[in-house]
Design a protein around this motif. Structure first.
Motif, PDB file in Angstrom:
ATOM      1  N   UNK A  63       0.835  -1.197   0.000  1.00 15.53           N
ATOM      2  CA  UNK A  63       0.000   0.000   0.000  1.00 15.53           C
ATOM      3  C   UNK A  63       0.874   1.253   0.000  1.00 15.53           C
ATOM      4  N   UNK A  64       1.898   1.248   0.832  1.00 11.59           N
ATOM      5  CA  UNK A  64       2.764   2.437   0.899  1.00 11.59           C
ATOM      6  C   UNK A  64       3.536   2.644  -0.404  1.00 11.59           C
ATOM      7  N   UNK A  65       3.974   1.528  -1.007  1.00 18.00           N
ATOM      8  CA  UNK A  65       4.678   1.647  -2.295  1.00 18.00           C
ATOM      9  C   UNK A  65       3.746   2.230  -3.356  1.00 18.00           C
ATOM     10  N   UNK A  66       2.514   1.710  -3.408  1.00 15.18           N
ATOM     11  CA  UNK A  66       1.556   2.178  -4.418  1.00 15.18           C
ATOM     12  C   UNK A  66       1.216   3.646  -4.186  1.00 15.18           C
ATOM     13  N   UNK A  67       1.069   4.000  -2.921  1.00 14.55           N
ATOM     14  CA  UNK A  67       0.746   5.392  -2.575  1.00 14.55           C
ATOM     15  C   UNK A  67       1.872   6.327  -3.021  1.00 14.55           C
ATOM     16  N   UNK A  68       3.101   5.924  -2.755  1.00 16.68           N
ATOM     17  CA  UNK A  68       4.252   6.752  -3.140  1.00 16.68           C
ATOM     18  C   UNK A  68       4.342   6.853  -4.671  1.00 16.68           C
ATOM     19  N   UNK A  69       4.190   5.704  -5.351  1.00 16.16           N
ATOM     20  CA  UNK A  69       4.261   5.697  -6.815  1.00 16.16           C
ATOM     21  C   UNK A  69       3.179   6.572  -7.423  1.00 16.16           C
ATOM     22  N   UNK A  70       1.959   6.455  -6.901  1.00 18.33           N
ATOM     23  CA  UNK A  70       0.837   7.227  -7.445  1.00 18.33           C
ATOM     24  C   UNK A  70       1.020   8.713  -7.184  1.00 18.33           C
ATOM     25  N   UNK A  71       1.608   9.050  -6.051  1.00 23.57           N
ATOM     26  CA  UNK A  71       1.848  10.471  -5.749  1.00 23.57           C
ATOM     27  C   UNK A  71       2.844  11.049  -6.760  1.00 23.57           C
ATOM     28  N   UNK A  72       3.895  10.289  -7.042  1.00 21.71           N
ATOM     29  CA  UNK A  72       4.893  10.747  -8.023  1.00 21.71           C
ATOM     30  C   UNK A  72       4.233  10.869  -9.405  1.00 21.71           C
ATOM     31  N   UNK A  73       3.474   9.824  -9.808  1.00 15.97           N
ATOM     32  CA  UNK A  73       2.838   9.806 -11.127  1.00 15.97           C
ATOM     33  C   UNK A  73       1.820  10.925 -11.287  1.00 15.97           C
ATOM     34  N   UNK A  74       0.984  11.107 -10.275  1.00 13.39           N
ATOM     35  CA  UNK A  74      -0.038  12.151 -10.354  1.00 13.39           C
ATOM     36  C   UNK A  74       0.608  13.535 -10.375  1.00 13.39           C
ATOM     37  N   UNK A  75       1.679  13.697  -9.599  1.00 10.86           N
ATOM     38  CA  UNK A  75       2.398  14.976  -9.580  1.00 10.86           C
ATOM     39  C   UNK A  75       2.967  15.298 -10.951  1.00 10.86           C
ATOM     40  N   UNK A  76       3.590  14.289 -11.574  1.00 15.79           N
ATOM     41  CA  UNK A  76       4.164  14.501 -12.916  1.00 15.79           C
ATOM     42  C   UNK A  76       3.065  14.770 -13.940  1.00 15.79           C
ATOM     43  N   UNK A  77       1.949  14.061 -13.801  1.00 18.25           N
ATOM     44  CA  UNK A  77       0.814  14.260 -14.710  1.00 18.25           C
ATOM     45  C   UNK A  77       0.261  15.676 -14.610  1.00 18.25           C
ATOM     46  N   UNK A  78       0.142  16.165 -13.381  1.00 20.98           N
ATOM     47  CA  UNK A  78      -0.376  17.536 -13.185  1.00 20.98           C
ATOM     48  C   UNK A  78       0.612  18.566 -13.740  1.00 20.98           C
ATOM     49  N   UNK A  79       1.894  18.257 -13.573  1.00 25.51           N
ATOM     50  CA  UNK A  79       2.919  19.162 -14.115  1.00 25.51           C
ATOM     51  C   UNK A  79       2.806  19.213 -15.643  1.00 25.51           C
ATOM     52  N   UNK A  80       2.601  18.053 -16.253  1.00 19.47           N
ATOM     53  CA  UNK A  80       2.454  17.988 -17.716  1.00 19.47           C
ATOM     54  C   UNK A  80       1.225  18.784 -18.160  1.00 19.47           C
ATOM     55  N   UNK A  81       0.151  18.689 -17.386  1.00 20.87           N
ATOM     56  CA  UNK A  81      -1.072  19.435 -17.715  1.00 20.87           C
ATOM     57  C   UNK A  81      -0.827  20.938 -17.627  1.00 20.87           C
ATOM     58  N   UNK A  82      -0.044  21.284 -16.610  1.00 16.12           N
ATOM     59  CA  UNK A  82       0.257  22.702 -16.398  1.00 16.12           C
ATOM     60  C   UNK A  82       1.055  23.271 -17.572  1.00 16.12           C
ATOM     61  N   UNK A  83       1.866  22.416 -18.184  1.00 13.95           N
ATOM     62  CA  UNK A  83       2.726  22.862 -19.277  1.00 13.95           C
ATOM     63  C   UNK A  83       2.007  22.869 -20.635  1.00 13.95           C
ATOM     64  N   UNK A  84       0.760  22.358 -20.676  1.00 15.92           N
ATOM     65  CA  UNK A  84       0.007  22.396 -21.934  1.00 15.92           C
ATOM     66  C   UNK A  84      -0.336  23.847 -22.265  1.00 15.92           C
ATOM     67  N   UNK A  85      -0.489  24.197 -23.566  1.00 17.33           N
ATOM     68  CA  UNK A  85      -0.871  25.569 -23.917  1.00 17.33           C
ATOM     69  C   UNK A  85      -2.214  25.938 -23.298  1.00 17.33           C
ATOM     70  N   UNK A  86      -2.380  27.232 -22.964  1.00 17.79           N
ATOM     71  CA  UNK A  86      -3.619  27.700 -22.343  1.00 17.79           C
ATOM     72  C   UNK A  86      -4.774  27.582 -23.337  1.00 17.79           C
ATOM     73  N   UNK A  87      -6.007  27.486 -22.815  1.00 19.25           N
ATOM     74  CA  UNK A  87      -7.199  27.351 -23.661  1.00 19.25           C
ATOM     75  C   UNK A  87      -7.395  28.599 -24.522  1.00 19.25           C
ATOM     76  N   UNK A  88      -7.580  28.396 -25.824  1.00 19.13           N
ATOM     77  CA  UNK A  88      -7.824  29.504 -26.755  1.00 19.13           C
ATOM     78  C   UNK A  88      -8.947  29.114 -27.692  1.00 19.13           C
ATOM     79  N   UNK A  89      -9.695  30.134 -28.151  1.00 21.52           N
ATOM     80  CA  UNK A  89     -10.798  29.847 -29.076  1.00 21.52           C
ATOM     81  C   UNK A  89     -10.296  29.191 -30.344  1.00 21.52           C
TER      82      UNK A  89
END
Lengths: 225, 300
Positions: B229-255
């Protein structure tokens, strides 16, 4: 305590033990002997509930083995210390941790118990080997560590399967002395061995009954030593 | 042991009990990597699903309560038919307002195709009337019949044929996102179960020793469950953090970018990926617990 009532044990279509009855009285000392392959280890396993008799009734501390669930078995094993021939340690843990394992798994690894652990290791002559890993121990040291682990929970019964099988005569005498000391503390002792010299040596220290497995049956081998 | 106590033990821990199970470097890294990868993919699936939801809502809102009436008539009849149509519309229940688009507005609509200097006056361009519905809406079939009788050149477009497929497509895309999240969650559970099974099988001798000295199955299972459980929790925290960072780096919404540039999170949406690590931990807790119970029963 441990009561076997006309039990039999069959494995792979063949009957290994038959018509065996025994009642281990508190504070008694027993030797179990017989030729190699006679069923001594199987008998011991029936005594601490690892095996269930195929006929008859085995009672451990008033409970029928057949009616015990896995938790009941765990609790019963805390009341029976077992010294295996092959010792069975966790090789990644130091000797002190292996000896303390019964306390750890029962949630009793308190500071008092840790102090007792040091005393216990000294008692079996392993005070200086507390930090060693099991593969680093000699045969005699392993047997003494297994004995220390078997008694750390202060069990009512100690079962030992060929405890002197892999050690020299001097070490076997030392192990015997430790088991006799435990018996004087009121523990019930049952030692399975094919070493008749060990049994003869014991007569100087303790009054013991000698049981013999022969032709699948348990017999009283002789008068009190 | 109750579920609450089990979960408490997972986080409070027992350093001595943790050492009972030998360290397993390979399965530890495998679990960590699998949990991180799955959490990273879940962030993207979640973003896709939320963006599809926003798109469906936008298309629905923009087109749902408006209709267009197109009047095609000879130039000399155009004004009369427009007046007649407006009269019909104003007397139709369910219509909040109706107005004819001015020449400038019609020119602006055609500008993307014909340029800004289109001489609307000189061309036979249909007159458009914008209809806004009230909350109850109008009876489109009934209105068509009335218009057919009174304004022969009028064609009613209630946008249904545009709106429905678009909404349906966006809805399917959103559903696909949620299905992807479910599949990723299930796959995470499967991977952790396999890793836990491998660890339990590799440690059957340890389990035998622990049983020999009086360990209850709950104690043995807990040692494995806590570790995974602790391994999965740590792995998911790293993965979700990187995923959110990738989302943050996407271009902003434009028409101009449309759907693609609107794929990131917005507002409350940024909170949702934070659920992924505890969810992964819960999946690992359940999967390892089930695997441990099964293996321990088999070894009994």
């Amino acid at each position: 305590m441990i009561e076997l009532d006309n039990i039999a044990y069959t494995y792979g279509g063949g009957e290994l033990l038959s018509e065996i009855s025994l009642k281990l009285a508190p504070g008694s000392f027993h030797f179990l002997t017989g030729p190699s392959g006679a069923g001594k280890t199987t008998f011991l396993k029936l005594c601490y509930g690892v095996l269930t008799p195929t006929a008859g009734r085995a009672m451990l501390f008033g409970q029928d083995v057949r009616e015990m669930d896995r938790d009941d078995h765990a609790l019963t094993r805390r009341r029976i210390g077992v010294v295996h021939q092959d010792c069975q340690f966790l090789n990644h843990l130091p000797v002190a941790d292996n000896v303390a394992l019964p306390l750890t798994v029962s949630g009793r690894d308190t500071l008092d118990q840790v102090a007792n652990l040091k005393e216990l290791l000294s008692w079996v002559g392993l005070g200086h080997r507390a930090g060693a890993l099991p593969p680093e121990l000699s045969g005699g040291e392993r047997q003494r560590a297994a004995l220390a682990r078997a008694v750390i929970m202060s069990p009512e019964v100690v079962l030992a399967d060929e405890p002197t099988g892999n050690v020299d005569w001097e070490m076997s005498q030392r192990l015997l002395q430790l088991l006799v000391e435990l018996n004087r503390m009121g523990k019930t002792i049952l030692i399975a061995t094919h070493d008749m010299n060990l049994i003869r040596a014991a007569k100087h220290h303790v009054q013991a009954r000698v049981l013999r497995i022969s032709n699948r049956k348990l017999q009283l081998a002789g008068a009190d030593l | 042991m109750s579920l609450k106590a089990s979960i408490s033990t997972i986080f409070m821990g027992d350093s001595q009990a943790d050492r009972v199970v030998p360290p397993t470097g390979f399965t530890a890294r495998l679990t960590l990597f699998a949990a991180a990868t799955m959490a990273f993919l879940t962030v993207f699936a979640l973003a896709l699903s939320l963006a599809s939801g926003r798109l469906a809502a936008r298309w629905g809102d923009e087109l749902a309560q408006s209709s267009t009436l197109r009047i095609s008539a000879p130039a000399e009849q155009m004004e009369a038919q427009t007046e007649a149509a407006l009269t019909v519309l104003q007397s139709t229940p369910g219509i909040a307002s109706a107005r004819a688009l001015s020449d400038d507005e019609q020119r602006a609509l055609l500008a993307p195709w014909f340029g800004p200097d289109l001489p609307v006056d000189g061309l036979p361009i249909p007159q458009l009337i914008e209809i806004l519905e009230d909350d109850e809406g109008y009876d489109a079939a009934g209105l068509r019949l009335r218009l057919q009788a009174e304004v022969p050149g009028a064609v009613l477009d209630d946008h249904t044929r545009w709106r429905k497929p678009l909404e349906r497509a966006a809805g399917r895309l959103r559903l696909l996102g949620w299905v992807a999240i479910l599949l990723i969650t299930a796959t995470t559970g499967v991977m952790i179960t396999l890793a836990a099974n491998a660890a339990l099988a590799a440690n059957s001798q340890v389990i035998a020793v622990l049983r020999l000295i009086g360990a209850r199955d709950t104690y043995i299972a807990r040692a494995f469950v806590r570790r995974f459980t602790l391994r999965a929790l740590l792995g998911a925290t790293i993965g979700a953090g990187l995923g959110m960072l990738a989302m943050l780096l996407l271009p902003a919404a434009q028409d101009e970018g449309g759907f693609l540039t609107g794929l990131g999170f917005s507002g409350f949406g940024w909170v949702l990926p934070l659920i992924i690590p505890p969810l992964t931990g819960a999946v690992a807790f359940a999967a390892t617990g089930a695997a441990a119970r099964r293996v321990l029963a088999e070894l009994a």
